[in-house]
Design an enzyme around this catalytic site. Structure first.
Site, PDB file in Angstrom:
ATOM      1  N   ASP A 176       0.907  -1.152   0.000  1.00  0.00           N
ATOM      2  CA  ASP A 176       0.000   0.000   0.000  1.00  0.00           C
ATOM      3  C   ASP A 176       0.941   1.195   0.000  1.00  0.00           C
ATOM      4  O   ASP A 176       1.609   1.462   0.998  1.00  0.00           O
ATOM      5  CB  ASP A 176      -0.878   0.004   1.256  1.00  0.00           C
ATOM      6  N   HIS A 177       1.002   1.904  -1.135  1.00  0.00           N
ATOM      7  CA  HIS A 177       2.097   2.879  -1.259  1.00  0.00           C
ATOM      8  C   HIS A 177       1.959   4.037  -0.270  1.00  0.00           C
ATOM      9  O   HIS A 177       2.932   4.742  -0.014  1.00  0.00           O
ATOM     10  CB  HIS A 177       2.254   3.364  -2.705  1.00  0.00           C
ATOM     11  N   HIS A 239      -6.013   2.309   1.570  1.00  0.00           N
ATOM     12  CA  HIS A 239      -5.250   3.509   1.948  1.00  0.00           C
ATOM     13  C   HIS A 239      -5.790   4.192   3.215  1.00  0.00           C
ATOM     14  O   HIS A 239      -5.041   4.486   4.144  1.00  0.00           O
ATOM     15  CB  HIS A 239      -5.273   4.538   0.820  1.00  0.00           C
TER      16      HIS A 239
END
Ligand code: NAP
Length: 487
Positions: A176-177, A239
């Site tokens: 999950d960036h 996110h």
């Protein structure tokens, strides 16, 4: 191979090597890592796709597509050529078992192998199974999987179970960036490396928490995927809930991956499951209609290419979440995300409780203290405080203390994908999601999806370029709060 060790030889295989994620994010991030000498000398990057291309055609495609996503100051023809020398291409339809032999031949037997699955998730199981069949899954293999992992708890469990047939949990990097952003990682240091925040980081000192991930863009060319998902699955499940975990978790006993992930899991398990009454009261679904975005007239969601004429998919969600534990009892957590909102802006706002009594009377300048953590478009952490305006009189003035090193440190800030790719190479799992975390997030999301169906909750329309449906502001107003929206 030991965790935290840089391997001598490395093969990075990108399934989906011709896709948007690869050319927009992964290859530019790997270029930056190469430029700054962070990749092992013998690193090779192998793109996989179905086009019957040779290596030269792939290199031309990547050059055409990726260069615009590299900061211009960082790009030079000579460095790019050296980077391209690391690249290779294998044309391979991942659904065809017989084709995998080509991949086996292209890889070095002794290198650490990182398999980055940047394809639709329904291909993950086949890819992992075939990598196993041809003997490429051993102690030297790691797999990175992109979100969204599933569309509900059952499908996420099924995908996780398939991957787990071939890879151990400590070889699986669920990315999950947002967890790779400097500012998100800095939030942990701010919370747990400073004595002054911890006593205040709880009810009743915190009045409310807001997490906004706003996009100015519309659905673009992703309607095929997006219309079947919607904002709750596409953004909140991953996110926004991950950001909520970083804000709300208890101090982990160490920075070891499982210690951090145990604490995040506890937060997810403390989220109060919403019943129908909660869903009706505490969630807002929206869908953008035509409007003006960043100065240009733009169509509504239903007019976008490949969107079904009567789609009821939400492009906006706002909701209030409750965390049922001692630290957060009665502190509202407001989450909001949407497409075609007024601007691209991701931020976390921690709003502290107001002074119980003001000796300055009802000064209009008196504002609550806020910690403003901006993630996009720029990263920064600021603490909003009140000071005295210079001059005679005791006039109040809001100021911002900058709490990060953006301006004072000359150290380069790597982008989130570069940072996380380097973590994969070094075997650091802390900033990746564990299987039970991901499933706990779906366990909280599923009843909301089901409740919307039962209630036949249609999305409310909002004009492109606005901040979403009015009901989203009303959700905050019930708590005497407003969304923090700076122009
Ligand atoms: P995309 O542009 O549609 O690319 C899909 C890739 O999958 C292409 O490289 C395609 O290659 C390959 N592919 C499809 N079927 C294949 C097959 N049978 N055999 C071999 N390769 C096959 O999608 P994307 O936007 O890059 O997204 C990829 C994944 O990452 C998705 O799960 C997406 O949800 C996730 N993701 C994307 C982003 C983003 O910013 N794009 C962000 C977060 C997560 P060919 O068509 O050349 O064969």
């Amino acid at each position: 191979m030991n965790a935290d060790a840089t391997p001598q030889a490395l093969d990075i295989v990108i399934f989906g090597g011709t896709g948007d994620l690869a050319f927009r994010k992964l290859l530019p991030a790997l270029y930056m890592a190469h430029l700054h000498d962070r990749l092992p000398a013998s690193t090779r990057i192998v793109g996989i796709g179905r086009q019957a291309w040779g290596r030269d055609a792939y290199l031309r495609f990547i050059e055409e597509k990726s260069v615009e996503f590299i900061e211009s100051e960082a790009w030079s023809q000579a460095d790019w050529q050296r980077f391209m020398a690391r690249l290779d291409y294998v044309d391979l339809d991942v659904t065809q078992a017989a084709a995998y032999g080509k991949l086996q031949q292209a890889l070095s037997p002794d290198a650490l192998r990182v398999f980055y699955l940047a394809t639709a998730p329904d291909l993950f199981a086949q890819i992992c199974a075939q990598l196993h069949v041809i003997g490429l899954v051993d102690d030297h293999a790691r797999v990175v999987v992109e979100k969204p992992l599933g569309t509900d708890l059952a499908s996420a469990r099924a995908i996780n179970a398939e991957i787990a047939r071939y890879f151990r949990e400590d070889q699986i990097y669920r990315i999950d960036h947002y967890l790779g952003k400097e500012t998100v990682q800095n939030l942990m240091v701010l919370r747990f490396g400073n004595a002054i925040f911890e006593p205040l980081w709880r009810a009743p000192s915190i009045r409310g928490v807001q997490i906004t991930v706003a996009e100015a863009v519309g659905v673009g060319s992703r309607a095929g995927f997006y219309d079947g998902a919607g904002a709750l699955r596409d953004m909140v499940q991953n996110h926004l809930l991950q950001l909520l975990c970083i804000v709300a978790m208890e101090p982990p006993i160490s920075l070891n991956p499982d210690d951090v992930r145990d604490e995040k899991l506890k937060v997810l398990r403390s989220l109060r499951t919403m019943d129908l009454a909660d869903i009706k009261r505490d969630t807002v679904r929206g869908q953008y209609s035509a409007g003006v975005s960043e100065g240009a007239a733009v169509p509504g969601y239903l007019q976008e290419a490949d969107v079904p004429a009567h789609s009821q998919t939400e492009t906006f969600v706002a909701l209030r979440a409750h965390i049922d534990n001692a630290r957060w009892a009665n502190v509202p957590f407001f989450l909001r995300t949407g497409k075609r909102l007024q601007k691209r802006q991701s931020e976390i706002i921690i709003e502290f409780t107001e002074q119980p009594f003001s000796i300055f009377g009802k000064s209009p300048s008196l504002q609550p203290n806020r910690l403003i953590i901006s993630l996009q478009p720029e990263e920064s952490i600021q603490l909003a405080m009140m000071v005295k305006e210079p001059g005679s009189g005791m006039n109040l003035h809001p100021v911002r203390l900058s709490l990060d090193l953006q301006e004072t440190s000359s150290k380069r800030r790597a982008d989130a994908y570069e940072r996380l790719l380097m973590d994969v190479i070094k075997g650091r799992l802390t900033h990746f999601m564990r299987r039970d975390e991901l499933e706990a997030a779906w366990r909280w999301i599923d009843p909301i999806l089901a409740g919307w169906q039962t209630l036949d909750e249609k999305p409310r329309h909002y004009a492109a370029g606005s901040w979403g449906p009015a009901a989203s502001s009303a959700l905050m107003a019930r708590e005497n709060l407003t969304w923090f929206e700076e122009s």
